[in-house]
Design a protein around this motif. Structure first.
Motif, PDB file in Angstrom:
ATOM      1  N   ASP A  10      11.046  -6.002   5.470  1.00 34.67           N
ATOM      2  CA  ASP A  10      10.746  -6.167   6.892  1.00 34.67           C
ATOM      3  C   ASP A  10      10.415  -7.647   7.057  1.00 34.67           C
ATOM      4  N   ALA A  13       7.223  -8.674   8.887  1.00 38.14           N
ATOM      5  CA  ALA A  13       6.013  -8.521   8.071  1.00 38.14           C
ATOM      6  C   ALA A  13       5.936  -9.632   7.025  1.00 38.14           C
ATOM      7  N   LYS A  63       2.468  -0.338  -4.754  1.00 43.39           N
ATOM      8  CA  LYS A  63       2.588   0.078  -3.347  1.00 43.39           C
ATOM      9  C   LYS A  63       1.903  -0.928  -2.424  1.00 43.39           C
ATOM     10  N   ARG A  67       3.755  -3.660   0.183  1.00 48.98           N
ATOM     11  CA  ARG A  67       3.506  -3.601   1.635  1.00 48.98           C
ATOM     12  C   ARG A  67       3.043  -4.943   2.175  1.00 48.98           C
ATOM     13  N   GLN A  68       2.281  -5.673   1.385  1.00 47.30           N
ATOM     14  CA  GLN A  68       1.777  -6.975   1.822  1.00 47.30           C
ATOM     15  C   GLN A  68       2.928  -7.915   2.182  1.00 47.30           C
ATOM     16  N   GLY A  70       6.050  -6.878   3.104  1.00 44.98           N
ATOM     17  CA  GLY A  70       7.042  -6.233   3.951  1.00 44.98           C
ATOM     18  C   GLY A  70       8.125  -5.503   3.179  1.00 44.98           C
ATOM     19  N   GLU A  72       8.948  -2.493   2.332  1.00 45.25           N
ATOM     20  CA  GLU A  72       8.606  -1.113   2.639  1.00 45.25           C
ATOM     21  C   GLU A  72       9.340  -0.079   1.784  1.00 45.25           C
ATOM     22  N   ALA A  75       7.542  -0.028  -1.435  1.00 43.89           N
ATOM     23  CA  ALA A  75       6.206   0.552  -1.245  1.00 43.89           C
ATOM     24  C   ALA A  75       6.284   2.070  -1.122  1.00 43.89           C
ATOM     25  N   ARG A  76       7.277   2.574  -0.385  1.00 37.88           N
ATOM     26  CA  ARG A  76       7.418   4.038  -0.226  1.00 37.88           C
ATOM     27  C   ARG A  76       7.766   4.704  -1.552  1.00 37.88           C
ATOM     28  N   GLU A  79       4.681   4.738  -3.610  1.00 37.20           N
ATOM     29  CA  GLU A  79       3.762   5.730  -3.048  1.00 37.20           C
ATOM     30  C   GLU A  79       4.177   7.150  -3.449  1.00 37.20           C
TER      31      GLU A  79
END
Length: 140
Positions: A10, A13, A63, A67-68, A70, A72, A75-76, A79
């Motif tokens: 992202d 982000a 994760k 995310r920090q 971007g 994603e 991260a998913r 997670e």
């Protein structure tokens, strides 16, 4: 799991993180590389050892750090691995159901890291939309 470069990060982000972290951005991205390599290796080793408990912290770390910046999809995936591992710890089971996700992890991490580092490089041409492409060159 195959992603196009534009869907791995992202970029809004990423730009926000770059702005918030300022001069420390490249250094912190370097920490993400170091921590990520260690986390991926630890998750893979935990899978080889059938240790769900040993997966939880590195997946959680990956994760949050992804995310920090971007990242994603990464991260998913981390997670998902973390949640499977936590569930397995809770019911005293081995983490075989995490295998399909762990198999995807290293490749996704490496693809994502390549994009993040390429964009963070001071050598990347950051031409603004509508600006000239340079003498004798047409804007695409």
């Amino acid at each position: 799991m195959s992603f196009e470069g534009s869907t791995l990060v992202d970029w809004a982000a990423f730009a926000h993180a770059r702005s918030e972290l300022g001069a420390g951005f490249v250094r912190i991205l370097g920490y993400f590389r170091e921590d990520g390599v260690k986390s991926v290796a630890a998750i893979e080793q935990a899978m080889r050892d059938s240790s769900a408990a040993a997966m939880v912290i590195p997946a959680h770390t990956l994760k949050g750090e992804a995310r920090q910046f971007g990242a994603e999809p990464l991260a998913r995936l981390a997670e998902t691995i973390e949640n499977v591992a936590r569930d397995c710890v809770e019911i005293h089971d081995t983490p075989e159901q995490a295998l399909e996700h762990i198999v995807q992890l290293r490749g996704l991490f490496e693809q994502t890291l390549t994009l993040l580092e390429r964009e963070a490089s001071p050598l990347v041409n950051r031409r603004q939309p509508g600006m000239s492409a340079g003498f004798g060159r047409r804007v695409a």
